[in-house]
Design an enzyme around this catalytic site. Structure first.
Site, PDB file in Angstrom:
ATOM      1  CD  GLU A  73      54.062  19.939  25.849  1.00 48.20           C
ATOM      2  OE1 GLU A  73      55.009  20.564  25.280  1.00 48.20           O
ATOM      3  OE2 GLU A  73      54.071  18.588  26.299  1.00 48.20           O
ATOM      4  CG  LEU A  75      42.903  21.041  26.947  1.00 51.45           C
ATOM      5  CD1 LEU A  75      42.119  22.144  27.610  1.00 51.45           C
ATOM      6  CD2 LEU A  75      41.870  20.339  25.756  1.00 51.45           C
ATOM      7  N   GLY A 100      54.781  25.169  30.892  1.00 52.56           N
ATOM      8  CA  GLY A 100      54.125  24.321  31.516  1.00 52.56           C
ATOM      9  C   GLY A 100      53.053  23.701  30.109  1.00 52.56           C
ATOM     10  CG  ASN A 109      43.686  29.313  18.200  1.00 45.87           C
ATOM     11  OD1 ASN A 109      43.588  29.745  17.080  1.00 45.87           O
ATOM     12  ND2 ASN A 109      44.497  28.162  18.155  1.00 45.87           N
ATOM     13  CB  VAL A 150      46.772  23.801  29.056  1.00 48.64           C
ATOM     14  CG1 VAL A 150      45.194  23.941  29.545  1.00 48.64           C
ATOM     15  CG2 VAL A 150      47.532  25.096  29.369  1.00 48.64           C
ATOM     16  CG  ASP A 167      51.859  37.238  22.034  1.00 51.74           C
ATOM     17  OD1 ASP A 167      51.612  37.512  20.801  1.00 51.74           O
ATOM     18  OD2 ASP A 167      52.010  36.199  22.358  1.00 51.74           O
TER      19      ASP A 167
END
EC number: 2.7.10.1
Length: 729
Positions: A397, A395, A401, A479, A403, A534
């Site tokens: 980076e 999905l 890490g 998002n 996802v 953020d």
């Protein structure tokens, strides 16, 4: 500063027998210091001796003169950052002199300071709220009338509060003595600017030794702060119905982002004298029962041994449980010790984590040869069977890490046989020890914060017998920034594709609902003492049912060694979403999150617009200092725009809280109808100085924050310049 500390010290001595007070050097966040008089706020109260300032001789004309020279004797003033400062120049004359102020020899104007300042001519005073290091300098008051002038100069030093580890009150916890069957109580008073994490720890023996092979003592966590635990509750440890086994060493341990502190006390257990005076008949009866019980136990034991031998050798499950050891190598986190040093600055309530490495001694690099070589303590509440998890397509980076989508069978306790779509966070192949520490910290933070409808919730974790997998909720619509952009109406100015039919037609109520949900999520995070740092549309995910969920709130970010003005290897800082105090003075609070929420509202009502397009970062700093703010979006009401501008107030204390925002948005949402579709004739506008955009190309760097490739694409939107001093996007 010395006199203030000295006064506080005297007060502490005088009241020591009545109550426990904070140390004199711990000044409350909202304390207001006045250079010449620390007892007055210097802000909204009138001066008690104001009559001195109006001395005026009505019989004859006179040049300005000082009415109280004692108040002018102290010229050098040092105050902590975030306090209020007032300078006074009490003067008289006939006619009454006028007053003006200079800073470092130049005229001091409102636009020279974020948040401005107050001038009270009646009392000849200058007031500055929430001072920051940039306020340091020489301040000169000039008193003048037609017969002459006088001046006086003050020098201001703003002292930044240096971060320090928690301070524990001396003498606490105290040694305690009690009898068998009684109760014991230990008290620990902790003082810390940053939110501390407090644990009560018991020292114990393992295999006859109190010290492990690595030289650290064996410890057992008895009590730790939880989501619903208050500071007063965690500062007291009760040991009920004490036995001889409870005797020993107890430690109060407190840690924050700077370091750890701990005090130790001893519990002594005495025999109960009344029980020792029991009659001999009672002892005889007890002895009979003991002998009988022993014989029965031996018989049962013999039968079990024979039975076990008959079934053959079985696996040994008698290994001792994992223990927690005290480490001085890095700021303590929950149940964790990292062998490599770390200087990361965590959130104020970052959980304590323990990682035990098995890397061979000849490995000189910080790269992990394999995540499976790391042992993590198992948390039965959150552990999920690895064999029930099926990994799918990637999905995205992140900074440490990646996802992937996955199917998890039975992760919903109410439907144990059904597979649910989830997102799994894991480390990359080239992950470092710090990357592992960060991922574990994020997982532990999500455990502490708990669950809420409008945040991405932790569902489980795979920590045993393989790489670390952190399982979180999956949001199918991606998002919020891209979600809004793909739903721009085809006729809308600067839509990506005017011939494209949007997936869904957005209404005004949809946008208000989106804003309301995010305010609720931030209100919950603030109640859990979590500062996001953020908050932006790119860090909000949307589920299949259009539920807004705030993401990345558990990520521990390093804010100590960041260059705010240059591109770093991790991409650009979110300068266009940062509050001035965070941008210029690195002060992060819930109120700096409120500023970012105002920018997020602007993104929502521009359907994914980019804040301040075409404005260089250096120019943005100047505009913010001068008090400029973005214009009202075309699809936004005056009431909602007022809410945005309230979030963008220069003084943090004047911004609304998330609780207030939730209440206002709830009221607006209730009054909004479902039929209010977006007006396609309203252009999307924002503030920009009327100079041409000299950039030769459009770059995703304007919006990418921690990764240069945060977006798969960022189409260049055409810009219409010199339209009433605004730039459209």
């Amino acid at each position: 500063m010395f006199s203030w500390s000295y006064l506080m010290g005297l007060v502490m001595v005088a009241t020591a027998t009545l109550s426990l007070a904070r140390p004199s050097y711990n000044i409350a966040e909202d304390t207001t210091l006045e250079p010449e008089d620390a007892n007055s706020s210097g802000d909204d109260e009138d001066d008690n001796d104001g009559s001195e300032d109006f001395t005026n001789d009505n019989n004859h004309m006179r040049a300005p003169y000082w009415t109280n020279t004692e108040k002018l004797e102290k010229k050098l003033h040092a105050v902590p950052a975030a306090n209020t400062v007032k300078f006074r120049c009490p003067a008289g004359g006939n006619p009454t002199p006028s007053m003006r102020w200079l800073k470092n020899g130049k005229e001091f104007k409102q636009e020279h300071r974020i948040g401005g300042f107050k001038v009270r001519s009646q009392h000849f005073s200058l007031i500055m709220e929430s001072v920051v290091p940039s306020d340091e300098g020489n301040y000169t008051c000039i008193m003048e009338n037609e017969y002459g002038s006088i001046n006086h100069t003050y020098h201001l030093d703003v002292v930044e509060r240096s971060p320090h580890r928690p301070i524990l009150q001396a003498g606490l916890p105290a040694n305690t003595t009690t009898k068998v069957g009684g109760d014991a109580e230990f008290v620990c008073k902790v003082y810390s600017d940053a939110q501390p994490h407090i644990q009560w720890i018991r020292h114990f023996e393992l295999n006859g030794s109190k010290i492990g092979p690595d030289g650290h003592p064996y410890l057992k966590v008895l009590k730790a702060a939880g989501v619903n635990t208050t500071d007063k509750e965690i500062e007291v440890l009760y040991v009920r119905n004490v036995s001889f086994e409870d005797a020993g060493e107890y430690t109060c341990l407190a840690g924050n982002s700077t370091g750890i502190s701990y005090h130790t006390a001893w519990l002594t257990v005495l025999p109960d004298e009344e029980r020792e005076l029991d009659s001999s008949s009672e002892y005889t009866e007890i002895a009979i029962y003991c002998v009988g019980g022993f014989l029965i136990t031996c018989m049962i034991g013999t039968i079990m041994v024979c039975h076990m031998k008959g079934r053959g050798k079985k696996s040994d499950f008698s290994s001792p449980p994992a223990v927690h050891k005290l480490s001085k190598s890095l700021p303590l986190r929950r149940q964790v010790t990292v062998s490599a040093d770390s200087s990361s600055s965590m959130n104020s309530n970052t959980p304590l984590v323990r990682i035990t490495t098995r890397l061979s001694s000849n490995n000189d690099t910080h790269l992990l040869a394999g995540v499976s070589e790391y042992e993590l303590p198992e948390d039965p509440k959150w552990e999920y069977p690895r064999e029930k998890l099926t990994l799918g397509k990637p999905l995205g980076e992140g900074c440490f890490g990646q996802v992937v989508m996955a199917e998890a069978v039975g992760i919903d306790k109410d439907r144990p046989k059904d597979a649910a779509t989830v997102a799994v966070k894991m480390l990359k192949d080239d992950a470092t020890e710090k990357d592992l520490s960060d991922l574990v910290s994020e997982m532990e933070m999500m455990k502490m914060i708990g669950k809420h409808k409008n945040i991405i919730n932790l569902l489980g974790a795979c920590t045993q017998d393989g790489p670390l997998y952190v399982i979180v909720e999956y949001a199918s619509k991606g998002n919020l920034r891209e979600y809004l952009r793909t739903r721009r109406p085809p006729g809308m100015e600067y839509s990506f594709d005017i011939n494209r039919i949007p997936e869904e037609q957005m209404t005004f109520k949809d946008l208000v609902s989106c804003t309301y949900q995010l305010a609720r999520g931030m209100e919950y995070l603030a109640s859990q003492k979590c500062i996001h740092r953020d908050l932006a549309a790119r860090n909000v995910l949307v589920t299949e049912t259009n539920v807004m969920k705030i993401a990345d709130f558990g990520l521990a970010r390093d804010i100590n060694n960041i260059d705010y003005y240059k591109k770093t290897t991790n991409g650009r800082l979110p300068v266009k979403w940062m509050a001035p105090e965070a941008l210029f003075d690195r002060v992060y609070t819930h109120q700096s999150d409120v500023w970012s929420f105002g920018v997020l509202m602007w993104e929502i009502f521009t359907l994914g617009g980019s804040p301040y397009p075409g404005i260089p970062v250096e120019e943005l700093f100047k505009l913010l200092k001068e008090g400029h703010r973005m214009d009202k979006p075309g699809n936004c009401t005056n009431e909602l725009y007022t809410m945005m501008t309230d979030c963008w107030r220069a003084v943090p204390s004047q911004r609304p809280t998330f609780k207030q925002l939730v209440e206002d948005l709830d009221r607006i949402l209730t009054q909004t109808t479902n039929e209010e579709y977006l007006d396609l004739n309203n252009p999307l506008e924002q503030y920009s100085p009327s100079y041409p955009d000299t950039r030769s190309s459009c770059s995703s760097g304007d919006d990418s924050v921690f990764s240069p490739d945060a977006m798969p694409y960022d189409p260049c939107l055409p810009k219409s310049q010199h339209t009433n001093g605004t730039i459209k996007t």
